[in-house]
Design an enzyme around this catalytic site. Structure first.
Site, mmCIF file in Angstrom:
data_model
loop_
_atom_site.group_PDB
_atom_site.id
_atom_site.type_symbol
_atom_site.label_atom_id
_atom_site.label_comp_id
_atom_site.label_asym_id
_atom_site.label_seq_id
_atom_site.Cartn_x
_atom_site.Cartn_y
_atom_site.Cartn_z
ATOM 1 N N LYS A 103 0.859 -1.192 0.000
ATOM 2 C CA LYS A 103 0.000 0.000 0.000
ATOM 3 C C LYS A 103 0.886 1.228 0.000
ATOM 4 O O LYS A 103 1.942 1.229 0.655
ATOM 5 C CB LYS A 103 -0.903 0.016 1.234
ATOM 6 C CG LYS A 103 -1.735 1.292 1.353
ATOM 7 C CD LYS A 103 -2.784 1.205 2.434
ATOM 8 C CE LYS A 103 -2.303 1.605 3.804
ATOM 9 N NZ LYS A 103 -1.774 2.983 3.897
ATOM 10 N N GLU A 172 -9.349 7.582 3.542
ATOM 11 C CA GLU A 172 -9.247 7.905 4.974
ATOM 12 C C GLU A 172 -9.676 9.343 5.230
ATOM 13 O O GLU A 172 -9.278 10.271 4.508
ATOM 14 C CB GLU A 172 -7.796 7.718 5.463
ATOM 15 C CG GLU A 172 -7.658 8.083 6.947
ATOM 16 C CD GLU A 172 -6.366 7.617 7.596
ATOM 17 O OE1 GLU A 172 -5.555 6.948 6.924
ATOM 18 O OE2 GLU A 172 -6.190 7.939 8.788
#
Ligand code: KIV
Length: 281
Positions: A103, A172
């Site tokens: 990631k 996020e």
């Protein structure tokens, strides 16, 4: 899973025991997040975390995992300097860490690097919106995309990383309606944290989920256990029993040494009581 409308579950893990716990619980994806810098190492941000450290924790997680997909998180400056260095570092999470993908935090500017890593055969999960490695550029851990203009930028980031070949995308700290729009407009699965209920999946930091972070309670965190309080209570009882001399009782002790006559030797041997120490012997 996105196509079938099945929600994806992701949790961070940093060691073999927690990996085993979440793997047994049927969690789909274990993220060895650079959040380890805060919850394991005690830093105030993720910035000090190194590639070596995440690779080390990946190895531990891989040993405790039988089924879940493992993602290694690329820490600060592990991919920004050049696509070659990014690729070399990304490869380490797979070849040394036992992860199946990596990631990285970044949008439009990260797209060429994502493309390079993906073309080398390494699946990339992207991460846009509130990206903790940019904490100072964002002026703190703040919700992103709150104005129309800022929301368009986050949407552009999401589309850029999807077009670059990312297989999935963490959203996020963004408003619920923006996360919904991104989830509808990109074909890859979105995994939300502080991004509302419309993402294709959700991720939580395992210490938050289990209630191991007593001083931190962000709005988006739901605690499913209170391990910190239970741990303090258990440690107090242990302390009290040791001080009182009630632990270890006979139940937790290996008994006494027995005298044994050795055949034909006239020697007396002292033999300990046989007891199981478990698989480690
Ligand atoms: O490092 C981490 O734990 C993360 C999650 C919060 C997505 O990036």
């Amino acid at each position: 899973m996105k196509r079938k409308g099945e929600r994806i579950t992701m949790v961070t893990a940093y060691d073999a025991t927690f990996a085993r716990l979440f793997d047994d619980a049927g969690i789909d994806v274990l993220l060895v997040g650079d959040s380890l810098g805060m919850v394991v190492q005690g830093h105030t941000s993720t910035l000090p975390v190194t590639v070596d450290e995440v690779v080390y924790h990946c190895r531990a997680v891989a040993r405790g995992t039988r089924r879940a997909h493992i993602v290694g998180d690329m820490p600060f400056l592990s991919w920004q300097l050049s696509p070659e260095e990014a690729l070399r570092n990304a490869g380490r999470f797979l070849s040394e860490g036992g992860a199946q993908s990596v990631k990285l935090e970044g949008g439009v500017h990260a797209a060429p690097t994502i493309e390079r890593i993906v073309h080398a055969g390494i699946p990339v999960m992207a991460h846009v919106g509130l990206t903790p490695q940019s904490v100072h550029a964002m002026g703190g851990f703040r919700v992103q995309g709150k104005t129309e203009h800022a929301a368009e930028r986050v949407l552009a980031d999401a589309k850029a990383v999807a077009n670059a070949g990312a297989y999935s995308l963490v959203l996020e700290g963004i408003p619920t309606d923006l996360a919904k729009r991104i989830t509808e407009e990109v074909s890859i699965p979105t995994i939300g944290i502080g991004a509302g209920p419309h993402c294709d999946g959700q991720v939580l930091v395992c210490y938050d989920l289990l209630g191991l972070t007593p001083d931190l309670k962000p709005k988006f965190v739901k605690r499913y256990a209170e391990f910190f309080e239970q741990g303090v209570e258990a440690a107090r009882r242990y302390r009290d029993e040791v001080r009182a001399g009630t632990f270890p009782s006979a139940e937790y002790s290996f008994g006494n040494v027995r005298k044994v006559e050795a055949p034909n030797s006239g020697l007396t041997l002292l033999q300990g009581t046989k007891a199981a120490y478990g698989p480690q012997g």
